[in-house]
Design a protein around this motif. Structure first.
Motif, PDB file in Angstrom:
ATOM      1  N   SER A  60       0.840  -1.202   0.000  1.00 10.94           N
ATOM      2  CA  SER A  60       0.000   0.000   0.000  1.00 10.94           C
ATOM      3  C   SER A  60       0.873   1.248   0.000  1.00 10.94           C
ATOM      4  O   SER A  60       2.103   1.171   0.149  1.00 10.94           O
ATOM      5  CB  SER A  60      -0.899  -0.003   1.237  1.00 10.94           C
ATOM      6  OG  SER A  60      -0.118   0.149   2.417  1.00 10.94           O
ATOM      7  N   GLY A  61       0.232   2.428  -0.150  1.00 17.58           N
ATOM      8  CA  GLY A  61       0.998   3.675  -0.171  1.00 17.58           C
ATOM      9  C   GLY A  61       1.765   3.916   1.114  1.00 17.58           C
ATOM     10  O   GLY A  61       2.938   4.317   1.094  1.00 17.58           O
ATOM     11  N   GLY A  62       1.131   3.651   2.262  1.00 15.98           N
ATOM     12  CA  GLY A  62       1.820   3.829   3.537  1.00 15.98           C
ATOM     13  C   GLY A  62       2.980   2.870   3.704  1.00 15.98           C
ATOM     14  O   GLY A  62       4.041   3.240   4.220  1.00 15.98           O
ATOM     15  N   GLN A  63       2.791   1.621   3.248  1.00 15.83           N
ATOM     16  CA  GLN A  63       3.885   0.650   3.327  1.00 15.83           C
ATOM     17  C   GLN A  63       5.034   1.028   2.403  1.00 15.83           C
ATOM     18  O   GLN A  63       6.203   0.841   2.750  1.00 15.83           O
ATOM     19  CB  GLN A  63       3.353  -0.746   2.967  1.00 15.83           C
ATOM     20  CG  GLN A  63       2.428  -1.342   4.017  1.00 15.83           C
ATOM     21  CD  GLN A  63       1.811  -2.644   3.568  1.00 15.83           C
ATOM     22  OE1 GLN A  63       1.466  -2.811   2.387  1.00 15.83           O
ATOM     23  NE2 GLN A  63       1.664  -3.597   4.489  1.00 15.83           N
ATOM     24  N   ARG A  64       4.708   1.584   1.249  1.00 15.50           N
ATOM     25  CA  ARG A  64       5.771   2.021   0.329  1.00 15.50           C
ATOM     26  C   ARG A  64       6.596   3.143   0.957  1.00 15.50           C
ATOM     27  O   ARG A  64       7.816   3.193   0.794  1.00 15.50           O
ATOM     28  CB  ARG A  64       5.161   2.499  -0.984  1.00 15.50           C
ATOM     29  CG  ARG A  64       4.526   1.407  -1.808  1.00 15.50           C
ATOM     30  CD  ARG A  64       4.094   1.935  -3.153  1.00 15.50           C
ATOM     31  NE  ARG A  64       3.198   1.006  -3.837  1.00 15.50           N
ATOM     32  CZ  ARG A  64       2.981   1.001  -5.131  1.00 15.50           C
ATOM     33  NH1 ARG A  64       3.586   1.885  -5.894  1.00 15.50           N
ATOM     34  NH2 ARG A  64       2.153   0.148  -5.683  1.00 15.50           N
ATOM     35  N   GLN A  65       5.912   4.043   1.655  1.00 16.04           N
ATOM     36  CA  GLN A  65       6.668   5.121   2.286  1.00 16.04           C
ATOM     37  C   GLN A  65       7.547   4.573   3.402  1.00 16.04           C
ATOM     38  O   GLN A  65       8.645   5.092   3.640  1.00 16.04           O
ATOM     39  CB  GLN A  65       5.717   6.198   2.823  1.00 16.04           C
ATOM     40  CG  GLN A  65       6.386   7.530   3.120  1.00 16.04           C
ATOM     41  CD  GLN A  65       7.042   8.161   1.911  1.00 16.04           C
ATOM     42  OE1 GLN A  65       8.043   7.645   1.395  1.00 16.04           O
ATOM     43  NE2 GLN A  65       6.508   9.270   1.459  1.00 16.04           N
ATOM     44  N   GLN A  80      -1.141   8.960   7.359  1.00 14.58           N
ATOM     45  CA  GLN A  80      -0.227  10.060   7.690  1.00 14.58           C
ATOM     46  C   GLN A  80       0.174   9.991   9.159  1.00 14.58           C
ATOM     47  O   GLN A  80       1.355  10.127   9.502  1.00 14.58           O
ATOM     48  CB  GLN A  80      -0.886  11.406   7.395  1.00 14.58           C
ATOM     49  CG  GLN A  80      -1.014  11.753   5.932  1.00 14.58           C
ATOM     50  CD  GLN A  80      -1.606  13.135   5.721  1.00 14.58           C
ATOM     51  OE1 GLN A  80      -1.732  13.925   6.656  1.00 14.58           O
ATOM     52  NE2 GLN A  80      -1.970  13.442   4.492  1.00 14.58           N
ATOM     53  N   ALA A  81      -0.808   9.797  10.032  1.00 15.81           N
ATOM     54  CA  ALA A  81      -0.528   9.750  11.467  1.00 15.81           C
ATOM     55  C   ALA A  81       0.428   8.612  11.808  1.00 15.81           C
ATOM     56  O   ALA A  81       1.335   8.775  12.637  1.00 15.81           O
ATOM     57  CB  ALA A  81      -1.838   9.595  12.243  1.00 15.81           C
ATOM     58  N   GLN A  82       0.257   7.474  11.158  1.00 17.10           N
ATOM     59  CA  GLN A  82       1.141   6.335  11.414  1.00 17.10           C
ATOM     60  C   GLN A  82       2.580   6.639  11.007  1.00 17.10           C
ATOM     61  O   GLN A  82       3.521   6.327  11.747  1.00 17.10           O
ATOM     62  CB  GLN A  82       0.633   5.099  10.660  1.00 17.10           C
ATOM     63  CG  GLN A  82      -0.716   4.583  11.138  1.00 17.10           C
ATOM     64  CD  GLN A  82      -1.211   3.424  10.295  1.00 17.10           C
ATOM     65  OE1 GLN A  82      -0.437   2.790   9.571  1.00 17.10           O
ATOM     66  NE2 GLN A  82      -2.493   3.124  10.385  1.00 17.10           N
ATOM     67  N   ASN A 111       4.111   9.247  13.405  1.00 17.29           N
ATOM     68  CA  ASN A 111       4.483   8.616  14.676  1.00 17.29           C
ATOM     69  C   ASN A 111       5.729   7.757  14.514  1.00 17.29           C
ATOM     70  O   ASN A 111       6.586   7.711  15.416  1.00 17.29           O
ATOM     71  CB  ASN A 111       3.320   7.767  15.194  1.00 17.29           C
ATOM     72  CG  ASN A 111       2.148   8.611  15.667  1.00 17.29           C
ATOM     73  OD1 ASN A 111       2.319   9.769  16.022  1.00 17.29           O
ATOM     74  ND2 ASN A 111       0.960   8.028  15.654  1.00 17.29           N
ATOM     75  N   LEU A 112       5.850   7.070  13.368  1.00 16.51           N
ATOM     76  CA  LEU A 112       7.047   6.268  13.102  1.00 16.51           C
ATOM     77  C   LEU A 112       8.288   7.150  13.072  1.00 16.51           C
ATOM     78  O   LEU A 112       9.315   6.822  13.689  1.00 16.51           O
ATOM     79  CB  LEU A 112       6.889   5.526  11.770  1.00 16.51           C
ATOM     80  CG  LEU A 112       8.145   4.826  11.240  1.00 16.51           C
ATOM     81  CD1 LEU A 112       8.566   3.693  12.165  1.00 16.51           C
ATOM     82  CD2 LEU A 112       7.913   4.301   9.820  1.00 16.51           C
ATOM     83  N   LEU A 113       8.206   8.283  12.362  1.00 21.23           N
ATOM     84  CA  LEU A 113       9.356   9.184  12.265  1.00 21.23           C
ATOM     85  C   LEU A 113       9.753   9.736  13.639  1.00 21.23           C
ATOM     86  O   LEU A 113      10.944   9.861  13.950  1.00 21.23           O
ATOM     87  CB  LEU A 113       9.038  10.328  11.295  1.00 21.23           C
ATOM     88  CG  LEU A 113       8.889   9.940   9.821  1.00 21.23           C
ATOM     89  CD1 LEU A 113       8.413  11.132   9.002  1.00 21.23           C
ATOM     90  CD2 LEU A 113      10.201   9.411   9.259  1.00 21.23           C
ATOM     91  N   GLU A 114       8.755  10.054  14.462  1.00 18.62           N
ATOM     92  CA  GLU A 114       9.056  10.571  15.799  1.00 18.62           C
ATOM     93  C   GLU A 114       9.706   9.495  16.667  1.00 18.62           C
ATOM     94  O   GLU A 114      10.652   9.785  17.412  1.00 18.62           O
ATOM     95  CB  GLU A 114       7.779  11.086  16.450  1.00 18.62           C
ATOM     96  CG  GLU A 114       7.247  12.375  15.829  1.00 18.62           C
ATOM     97  CD  GLU A 114       6.078  12.948  16.606  1.00 18.62           C
ATOM     98  OE1 GLU A 114       5.266  12.159  17.137  1.00 18.62           O
ATOM     99  OE2 GLU A 114       5.975  14.187  16.682  1.00 18.62           O
TER     100      GLU A 114
END
Length: 358
Positions: free
Chosen positions: A161-166, A195-197, A200-203
């Motif tokens: 998915s798009g989030g997994q690709r990012q 976006q929120a996930q 939060n991952l980056l933080e």
């Protein structure tokens, strides 16, 4: 040049212009796009510096200059006191182990013909760090770190998915254990819940690995949430720079105030009471930017001084030393610009290019 040991990256008077050429055989430069036009910034160790502004203001170009993907036209960018604009190809390769980038498009930034394992493993291959079973082990550890299933090592990007690709892009950026990551609108192409996930991952990664971020985004609420300091850019220049809460609580540049007035407000009652600042006119062309303050054709507070004289990016009277504003007539506390209109007569923003015979 900054001597502060906490300053990791220093951008000093950086210009990046792209030539416009005409002609079939003998191409002649007839104009230039002023993408970045004299920017000064400092990125401190361990912080998140947010950069906001309209499309075309130079945010992404500045990001690519910081990572060494674009050579600068003029100025200098230093990393840990070393001027990267003078680096050789060998020095630049070593520099990129410390400074990585997460791109905006999670679809276009991944090669659809290659498997995820080889995409994330590319940094190891390029820098000759690991190969074979060792590389596969490191890639799978990175996949697990960013919340991906290590067993999906041999899948293609289209199977995610798009989030997994990012997350794949984040894993690739983390491969060489960098100190600085430039995030070029990493969540703008994702659904709000995703976006929120990713945020939060980056933080979490920043806390765990001690990373420093340069975070570029359009969503003002996202920038406010993740940033320690925020730089507002307009037409290739920095309009305002301050701590996040200071800037959101008391914006001093009229352009910053207009941007913040457009932010979405969850509370419907509060949203109904909020005053929206509607800017008149279009963004001028970066090929032929206005004289003086570049915001003056759209500014409700503009005066003749704004047309003739470029304002310095300095702390204005009554502001903290780290709250810098490039405005001759900054917004005063409690002042409303919602009903004001631009006081300088509008002129055409379309550049007139000279004709070149072929």
């Amino acid at each position: 040049m900054s001597t502060d040991p906490d300053v990791l990256v220093s951008v000093e008077g950086v210009y990046k212009h792209f030539p416009i050429k005409q002609g079939i055989v003998f191409k002649k430069e007839i104009a230039r796009v002023h993408a970045v036009d004299g920017v000064d910034l400092q990125v401190r160790r361990g912080e998140t510096l947010g950069i906001v502004g309209e499309s075309g203001c130079g945010k992404s170009t500045l990001a690519r200059c910081i990572t060494g993907l674009h050579p600068v036209t003029r100025g200098r960018i230093t990393y840990e006191g070393r001027d990267i604009t003078k680096f050789s190809a060998r020095d630049l390769k070593a520099f990129r182990r410390d400074v990585q980038m997460i791109f905006q498009d999670p679809y276009g930034s991944l090669n659809p013909r290659r498997r995820v394992g080889s995409i994330i493993g590319d940094p190891f291959a390029v820098h000759g760090i690991a190969d074979g079973a060792d590389r596969k082990k490191r890639v799978q550890e990175l996949m697990e770190l960013v919340g991906l299933n290590p067993e999906h090592y041999n899948r293609f990007p289209a199977e995610f998915s798009g989030g997994q690709r990012q997350r794949i892009g984040v894993a690739r950026a983390l491969a060489l254990k960098p100190k600085v990551i430039v995030c070029d609108e990493p969540v703008s192409a994702l659904d709000v819940s995703i976006q929120a996930q990713v945020i939060n991952l980056l933080e979490d990664l920043q806390d765990e690995l001690g990373l420093t971020y340069v975070f570029i985004a359009h969503d003002l609420s996202v920038v406010r949430h993740v940033s320690d300091r925020i730089a507002v850019m307009y037409l290739g220049r920095t309009a305002e720079l301050a701590e996040a809460e200071t800037l959101y609580g008391a914006p001093r540049h009229p352009y910053t105030a207009a941007l913040l007035s457009a932010e979405s407000i969850p509370d419907p009652d509060e949203a109904e009471r909020a005053e929206r600042i509607v800017l008149i006119g279009d963004v001028p062309s970066p090929i032929d930017p206005p004289s003086g303050c570049r915001f003056h054709p759209r500014c409700p507070k503009a005066k003749e001084q704004c047309v003739e004289e470029e304002p310095e990016l300095i702390a204005r009277e009554g502001d903290p030393a780290d709250h810098l504003t490039a405005c001759h007539f900054p917004v005063e506390p409690g002042e409303s610009l919602a009903r004001e209109q631009a006081s300088i007569e509008q002129v055409s923003t379309e550049p007139v290019l000279p004709e070149v015979s072929t």
